[in-house]
Design a protein around this motif. Sequence first.
Motif, PDB file in Angstrom:
ATOM      1  N   SER A 133      -4.380   1.692  -7.847  1.00  0.00           N
ATOM      2  CA  SER A 133      -3.944   2.974  -7.887  1.00  0.00           C
ATOM      3  C   SER A 133      -3.357   3.332  -9.528  1.00  0.00           C
ATOM      4  O   SER A 133      -2.977   2.187 -10.166  1.00  0.00           O
ATOM      5  CB  SER A 133      -2.313   3.069  -7.407  1.00  0.00           C
ATOM      6  OG  SER A 133      -2.540   2.788  -5.567  1.00  0.00           O
ATOM      7  N   PHE A 134      -4.018   4.535  -9.451  1.00  0.00           N
ATOM      8  CA  PHE A 134      -3.432   4.757 -11.053  1.00  0.00           C
ATOM      9  C   PHE A 134      -2.629   6.184 -10.994  1.00  0.00           C
ATOM     10  O   PHE A 134      -2.860   6.661  -9.943  1.00  0.00           O
ATOM     11  CB  PHE A 134      -4.546   5.093 -11.863  1.00  0.00           C
ATOM     12  CG  PHE A 134      -5.304   5.576 -11.312  1.00  0.00           C
ATOM     13  CD1 PHE A 134      -6.000   6.872 -12.195  1.00  0.00           C
ATOM     14  CD2 PHE A 134      -6.495   5.123 -10.691  1.00  0.00           C
ATOM     15  CE1 PHE A 134      -6.935   7.938 -11.678  1.00  0.00           C
ATOM     16  CE2 PHE A 134      -6.797   6.070  -9.722  1.00  0.00           C
ATOM     17  CZ  PHE A 134      -7.608   7.698 -10.750  1.00  0.00           C
ATOM     18  N   ILE A 135      -1.846   6.618 -12.400  1.00  0.00           N
ATOM     19  CA  ILE A 135      -0.965   8.036 -11.996  1.00  0.00           C
ATOM     20  C   ILE A 135      -1.296   8.577 -13.420  1.00  0.00           C
ATOM     21  O   ILE A 135      -1.739   8.479 -14.169  1.00  0.00           O
ATOM     22  CB  ILE A 135       0.354   7.659 -12.496  1.00  0.00           C
ATOM     23  CG1 ILE A 135       1.230   6.950 -11.251  1.00  0.00           C
ATOM     24  CG2 ILE A 135       1.813   8.526 -12.393  1.00  0.00           C
ATOM     25  CD1 ILE A 135       2.903   6.482 -11.050  1.00  0.00           C
ATOM     26  N   LEU A 136      -2.099  10.081 -12.992  1.00  0.00           N
ATOM     27  CA  LEU A 136      -2.029  11.167 -13.875  1.00  0.00           C
ATOM     28  C   LEU A 136      -0.880  12.240 -14.563  1.00  0.00           C
ATOM     29  O   LEU A 136      -0.112  11.812 -13.587  1.00  0.00           O
ATOM     30  CB  LEU A 136      -3.183  12.078 -13.413  1.00  0.00           C
ATOM     31  CG  LEU A 136      -4.820  10.899 -13.243  1.00  0.00           C
ATOM     32  CD1 LEU A 136      -5.725  12.188 -12.673  1.00  0.00           C
ATOM     33  CD2 LEU A 136      -4.857  10.293 -14.543  1.00  0.00           C
ATOM     34  N   ARG A 137      -0.898  12.409 -14.854  1.00  0.00           N
ATOM     35  CA  ARG A 137       0.432  13.223 -15.610  1.00  0.00           C
ATOM     36  C   ARG A 137       1.011  14.133 -15.081  1.00  0.00           C
ATOM     37  O   ARG A 137       2.047  14.282 -14.245  1.00  0.00           O
ATOM     38  CB  ARG A 137       0.331  14.288 -16.810  1.00  0.00           C
ATOM     39  CG  ARG A 137      -0.505  15.620 -15.963  1.00  0.00           C
ATOM     40  CD  ARG A 137      -1.308  16.512 -17.695  1.00  0.00           C
ATOM     41  NE  ARG A 137      -1.915  16.842 -17.875  1.00  0.00           N
ATOM     42  CZ  ARG A 137      -2.736  17.699 -18.158  1.00  0.00           C
ATOM     43  NH1 ARG A 137      -3.606  16.289 -18.025  1.00  0.00           N
ATOM     44  NH2 ARG A 137      -3.804  19.069 -17.697  1.00  0.00           N
ATOM     45  N   ASN A 162       0.432  -1.525   0.114  1.00  0.00           N
ATOM     46  CA  ASN A 162       0.092   0.298   0.324  1.00  0.00           C
ATOM     47  C   ASN A 162       0.907   1.594  -0.397  1.00  0.00           C
ATOM     48  O   ASN A 162       1.698   1.451   1.360  1.00  0.00           O
ATOM     49  CB  ASN A 162      -0.969  -0.236   0.983  1.00  0.00           C
ATOM     50  CG  ASN A 162      -1.851   1.128   1.540  1.00  0.00           C
ATOM     51  OD1 ASN A 162      -2.045   2.165   0.779  1.00  0.00           O
ATOM     52  ND2 ASN A 162      -1.770   1.373   2.446  1.00  0.00           N
ATOM     53  N   PRO A 163       0.947   2.418  -0.722  1.00  0.00           N
ATOM     54  CA  PRO A 163      -0.540   2.100  -2.778  1.00  0.00           C
ATOM     55  C   PRO A 163      -0.055   1.662  -3.581  1.00  0.00           C
ATOM     56  O   PRO A 163      -0.948   1.763  -4.460  1.00  0.00           O
ATOM     57  CB  PRO A 163      -0.675   3.488  -1.884  1.00  0.00           C
ATOM     58  CG  PRO A 163       0.793   4.352  -1.783  1.00  0.00           C
ATOM     59  CD  PRO A 163       1.680   3.273  -0.840  1.00  0.00           C
ATOM     60  N   THR A 164       1.275   1.134  -3.453  1.00  0.00           N
ATOM     61  CA  THR A 164       1.893   0.559  -5.186  1.00  0.00           C
ATOM     62  C   THR A 164       1.556  -0.709  -5.450  1.00  0.00           C
ATOM     63  O   THR A 164       1.981  -0.868  -6.508  1.00  0.00           O
ATOM     64  CB  THR A 164       3.330   1.244  -4.883  1.00  0.00           C
ATOM     65  OG1 THR A 164       4.173   0.098  -3.951  1.00  0.00           O
ATOM     66  CG2 THR A 164       3.662   2.003  -4.881  1.00  0.00           C
ATOM     67  N   MET A 165       0.344  -1.411  -4.816  1.00  0.00           N
ATOM     68  CA  MET A 165       0.337  -2.924  -5.170  1.00  0.00           C
ATOM     69  C   MET A 165       1.000  -3.590  -5.477  1.00  0.00           C
ATOM     70  O   MET A 165       1.387  -4.621  -6.557  1.00  0.00           O
ATOM     71  CB  MET A 165      -0.940  -1.921  -6.606  1.00  0.00           C
ATOM     72  CG  MET A 165      -1.984  -1.732  -6.162  1.00  0.00           C
ATOM     73  SD  MET A 165      -2.893  -2.580  -4.345  1.00  0.00           S
ATOM     74  CE  MET A 165      -2.711  -1.794  -3.483  1.00  0.00           C
ATOM     75  N   LEU A 222      -7.212   4.134  -5.787  1.00  0.00           N
ATOM     76  CA  LEU A 222      -8.564   4.408  -5.007  1.00  0.00           C
ATOM     77  C   LEU A 222      -9.238   3.557  -4.983  1.00  0.00           C
ATOM     78  O   LEU A 222      -8.294   2.264  -5.329  1.00  0.00           O
ATOM     79  CB  LEU A 222      -9.192   4.394  -6.938  1.00  0.00           C
ATOM     80  CG  LEU A 222     -10.629   4.515  -7.462  1.00  0.00           C
ATOM     81  CD1 LEU A 222     -10.772   4.542  -8.603  1.00  0.00           C
ATOM     82  CD2 LEU A 222     -10.500   3.106  -7.221  1.00  0.00           C
ATOM     83  N   SER A 223     -10.117   3.127  -3.739  1.00  0.00           N
ATOM     84  CA  SER A 223     -10.474   1.543  -3.456  1.00  0.00           C
ATOM     85  C   SER A 223     -12.387   2.402  -4.081  1.00  0.00           C
ATOM     86  O   SER A 223     -13.588   2.690  -4.420  1.00  0.00           O
ATOM     87  CB  SER A 223     -10.690   2.557  -1.907  1.00  0.00           C
ATOM     88  OG  SER A 223     -11.447   1.444  -1.020  1.00  0.00           O
TER      89      SER A 223
END
Length: 373
Positions: A301-305, A148-151, A351-352
Amino acid sequence: MREATKIIRSTLTRTAPGEPLHPGPVFAAPYHAPGDPSAIPYTYARSHNPTWTHLEKSLAQIESGEGYRATALVFASGMAACTAVFGAILRPGDIAVLPANAYYAARVLAQEYFAQMGIRLRLTPTANNAQLQHLEGAKLLWIETPSNPTMDVCDIALLSEAAHRAGAIVAVDNTTPTALGQSPLALGADLSVASDTKSMTGHSDILLGHVAVRDLELRQKIDQWRTLTGGILGPMEAWLALRSIATLPLRLERSCLNAQSIAEFLATRPEVETVLYPGLPTHPGHAIAKKQMRYYGPVLSFILRDKAAAETFLAQSKLLTDATSFGGITSTAERRARWGGDQIAEGFIRLSAGCEAIEDLLEDIAQALDATR
């Protein structure tokens, strides 16, 4: 009997005429305790409570597996459970191997408190089973998978076997998947630790944690730590947890299905640079996760710019509540870098997935992503 049936029925009282179906909370500090206290089940509330007993039996049933019976001890929070493991096992001069990307508060606890008391720490990544290279002389191996949080994902069975050969005790932070989604004790770990504030109880209204063990001597050490330090759960919180656990199979299945769908959808969007979820075949740890997990968990988890894009996304979403923590029936998300402590991008979002209709969630996420262009 299948797991879901066992969990749903684990919260019932004994079958007896006139008994309520579910036990109520027992509020007491002292109990009637004449004579030899060792012969009395309840004497003082810092040591034991009937409502804890009901909850611990339910948790132990979930943590148990084919050929072994687990026991469980409940705590006031997930961090209280972590502290109990560190405190009961480690002594000055001992070596503890921890993931460098473990839950931030657990790392702070180890680095700023236990290390100052003479515990030697070895921090190493979770991915690629990197902890294998650092087990020599270790007293405790702490695993967190997915991290958590990088999975990130590691192989619990492989690491446990290697750690035991090296003479180490193995504890797994199993908060993200819960004991229904992943069974550390069945995979060879000595302790399964979790913040049950998250998916286990799932309603975002109580703090609690637990430690599950197979070895009774190890259980006694954890139990003594709880009694002496007083990191105990109130009876009302224990009762609320017991009430909530019965719906775990329903909630977890729905939220994990939603998380899988959201991860797959995010992977198609040009605004998203990276999606981190062990249920995706593209995830580096997918093969291991598929082998050791029943459910891939509600968290992704996800990454935006950049920071601005992430904050725009969160502000525009109508169904993702901007809040920390995870595992509730309501979908939540946050820009995780705002807290500091983790080596992650400014546009990193955890995100959960909750239990809302997936069509509504995907529609909302799509419009929020559109707003980041």
